[in-house]
Design a protein around this motif. Structure first.
Motif, PDB file in Angstrom:
ATOM      1  N   HIS A 153       0.760  -1.238   0.328  1.00 29.04           N
ATOM      2  CA  HIS A 153      -0.345   0.170  -0.182  1.00 29.04           C
ATOM      3  C   HIS A 153       0.873   1.053   0.082  1.00 29.04           C
ATOM      4  O   HIS A 153      -0.070   2.541  -0.049  1.00 29.04           O
ATOM      5  CB  HIS A 153      -1.045  -0.050   1.256  1.00 29.04           C
ATOM      6  CG  HIS A 153      -1.540  -1.461   1.830  1.00 29.04           C
ATOM      7  ND1 HIS A 153      -2.921  -1.241   0.970  1.00 29.04           N
ATOM      8  CD2 HIS A 153      -1.993  -2.230   1.502  1.00 29.04           C
ATOM      9  CE1 HIS A 153      -3.538  -2.040   0.512  1.00 29.04           C
ATOM     10  NE2 HIS A 153      -2.498  -2.734   1.760  1.00 29.04           N
ATOM     11  N   VAL A 155       2.709   2.586   2.805  1.00 31.73           N
ATOM     12  CA  VAL A 155       2.667   3.207   3.432  1.00 31.73           C
ATOM     13  C   VAL A 155       3.717   3.185   4.411  1.00 31.73           C
ATOM     14  O   VAL A 155       4.241   2.089   4.560  1.00 31.73           O
ATOM     15  CB  VAL A 155       1.142   2.253   4.858  1.00 31.73           C
ATOM     16  CG1 VAL A 155       1.318   2.487   6.332  1.00 31.73           C
ATOM     17  CG2 VAL A 155       0.071   2.460   4.092  1.00 31.73           C
ATOM     18  N   SER A 200      -3.710   7.615  10.983  1.00 31.29           N
ATOM     19  CA  SER A 200      -4.185   9.118  10.486  1.00 31.29           C
ATOM     20  C   SER A 200      -3.827   8.329   9.029  1.00 31.29           C
ATOM     21  O   SER A 200      -4.988   8.482   8.148  1.00 31.29           O
ATOM     22  CB  SER A 200      -4.029  10.193   9.958  1.00 31.29           C
ATOM     23  OG  SER A 200      -2.152  10.501   9.926  1.00 31.29           O
ATOM     24  N   THR A 201      -2.549   7.523   8.554  1.00 29.25           N
ATOM     25  CA  THR A 201      -2.693   7.671   7.653  1.00 29.25           C
ATOM     26  C   THR A 201      -2.974   5.672   7.411  1.00 29.25           C
ATOM     27  O   THR A 201      -3.722   5.966   5.793  1.00 29.25           O
ATOM     28  CB  THR A 201      -1.084   6.748   7.237  1.00 29.25           C
ATOM     29  OG1 THR A 201       0.050   8.062   7.755  1.00 29.25           O
ATOM     30  CG2 THR A 201      -0.476   6.356   5.464  1.00 29.25           C
ATOM     31  N   ALA A 203      -6.140   5.236   7.697  1.00 24.18           N
ATOM     32  CA  ALA A 203      -6.823   5.520   7.814  1.00 24.18           C
ATOM     33  C   ALA A 203      -7.726   6.128   6.351  1.00 24.18           C
ATOM     34  O   ALA A 203      -8.723   5.507   6.091  1.00 24.18           O
ATOM     35  CB  ALA A 203      -7.766   6.576   8.979  1.00 24.18           C
ATOM     36  N   GLU A 204      -6.558   6.679   5.553  1.00 24.68           N
ATOM     37  CA  GLU A 204      -6.598   7.092   4.528  1.00 24.68           C
ATOM     38  C   GLU A 204      -6.500   5.208   3.011  1.00 24.68           C
ATOM     39  O   GLU A 204      -7.227   5.418   1.889  1.00 24.68           O
ATOM     40  CB  GLU A 204      -5.433   7.592   3.517  1.00 24.68           C
ATOM     41  CG  GLU A 204      -5.928   8.945   4.610  1.00 24.68           C
ATOM     42  CD  GLU A 204      -4.919  10.036   4.289  1.00 24.68           C
ATOM     43  OE1 GLU A 204      -3.263   9.694   3.972  1.00 24.68           O
ATOM     44  OE2 GLU A 204      -4.380  11.157   5.273  1.00 24.68           O
ATOM     45  N   VAL A 205      -6.143   4.523   3.444  1.00 28.00           N
ATOM     46  CA  VAL A 205      -6.378   3.418   2.461  1.00 28.00           C
ATOM     47  C   VAL A 205      -7.677   2.448   2.857  1.00 28.00           C
ATOM     48  O   VAL A 205      -7.873   2.358   3.789  1.00 28.00           O
ATOM     49  CB  VAL A 205      -4.952   2.499   2.845  1.00 28.00           C
ATOM     50  CG1 VAL A 205      -4.817   1.548   1.733  1.00 28.00           C
ATOM     51  CG2 VAL A 205      -3.812   3.221   2.976  1.00 28.00           C
ATOM     52  N   GLN A 206      -8.172   2.475   1.654  1.00 30.98           N
ATOM     53  CA  GLN A 206      -9.720   1.894   1.630  1.00 30.98           C
ATOM     54  C   GLN A 206      -9.937   0.257   2.157  1.00 30.98           C
ATOM     55  O   GLN A 206     -10.672  -0.433   3.254  1.00 30.98           O
ATOM     56  CB  GLN A 206     -10.068   1.768   0.612  1.00 30.98           C
ATOM     57  CG  GLN A 206     -11.788   1.345   0.153  1.00 30.98           C
ATOM     58  CD  GLN A 206     -12.412   1.395  -0.918  1.00 30.98           C
ATOM     59  OE1 GLN A 206     -11.451   2.227  -1.629  1.00 30.98           O
ATOM     60  NE2 GLN A 206     -13.436   1.927  -1.305  1.00 30.98           N
TER      61      GLN A 206
END
Length: 309
Positions: A153, A155, A200-201, A203-206
């Motif tokens: 991802h 991340v 927070s990062t 949370a941005e990955v679906q």
């Protein structure tokens, strides 16, 4: 059911003394069932302790487990004897054409290095991709969890100004998840790492769901459904004295938080996470059992074709 491991593996004697049922090759072939094939890519320095910790949890589940120990193909362990590695571990290049119901990848003492500077990073990336076609469910621990999220991802991990070290309370954020079935609303997990993945990062990955987190140390358990993986940043598998061993070994002035009674390192720590460690691994094994194909080769071949499509 018991766990099937080599007769001479040091973990065998420890587990038998604890009452864990361990099965030999002769007994295993008598049972008219297909054991779940679980691979363990062990990147930890103290490989024997890690083998024991994970075999203990896998062997406590009600299904027969066949455990295969795997190593990076050309990496030479500096902390475990060559004889032990040769006797019990198979290089990934030798097992890459085989299929596994489950595959566990542990942490490694390289967490403050950029991923690309780790000597075996190219092979580990290949292993991550291989899990998508040859493994039904994957379980990554600590640095390996961060590495998998970076690989799949993008991340990033971030260095911490102070080591996250101790036993920390985590919140159950997904009580309906099959991996957290039976978990309390809060539970303690040992933590030992110098890096983190920002919530927070995540949370941005679906495709990612944070299953558990801590107010002090952030995300602790992540479900990566798109890649059939469970990522644990911390160490539910640790023994009661593992953090004590790290503290005394490193000669650090930083006491592991919430670990020694009254913060006194001369007192014996109490294990407050053992039951949840068994529950998590039992849930992971049960999820594999409920969903894995009986014909592992044909089933995973079909899954792999779907992933690549």
């Amino acid at each position: 059911m018991p766990i099937k491991i080599p007769d001479q593996l040091p973990a065998r004697h420890v587990l038998e003394a604890e009452g864990v049922r361990v099965m030999g090759e002769t007994d295993a072939v008598r049972q008219d069932i297909r054991p779940l094939r679980i691979g363990l890519l062990n990147l930890m320095p103290d490989k024997i302790s890690t083998e024991t910790q994970l075999a203990r949890l896998l062997g406590a589940t009600p299904l027969q487990i066949e455990l295969t120990l795997v190593r990076i193909t050309d990496h030479v362990s500096r902390n475990t004897s060559a004889d032990h590695m040769a006797a019990f571990y198979r290089p990934w290049s030798e097992v890459r054409n085989e299929r596994f119901d489950g595959f566990i990848i542990t942490g490694a003492p390289v967490e403050r290095m950029p991923f690309e500077e780790v000597a075996y990073w190219p092979e580990l990336r290949a292993i991550f991709d291989w899990t998508q076609t040859h493994v039904h469910r994957c379980f990554t621990i600590c640095w390996a969890a961060q590495a998998a999220l970076f690989h799949f991802h993008g991340v990033p991990k971030h260095n911490l100004p102070r080591k996250a070290f101790g036993v920390f309370e985590h919140r159950n954020l997904a009580p309906t998840s099959p991996y957290l079935r039976g978990f309390s609303d809060t539970f303690d997990i040992p933590v030992s790492r110098w890096t983190e993945i920002c919530s927070s990062t995540l949370a941005e990955v679906q495709d990612l769901q944070v299953l558990a987190d801590s107010a002090e140390t952030g995300a602790g358990l992540v479900d990566d459904r798109a890649h059939g993986a469970l990522h644990m940043f911390n160490h539910l598998e640790y023994d009661s004295d593992t953090l004590a061993g790290e503290y005394h070994r490193d000669g650090s002035a930083q006491l592991p938080a919430g670990y020694f009674p009254a913060d006194d390192p001369t007192r014996e720590p109490k294990n407050r996470w053992r039951s949840h460690a068994h529950l998590l691994f039992a849930n992971w094994i049960n999820e594999i059992y409920q969903t894995t194909p009986f014909d592992l080769v044909a089933g995973l071949a079909a899954e792999g074709q779907a992933v690549l499509a």
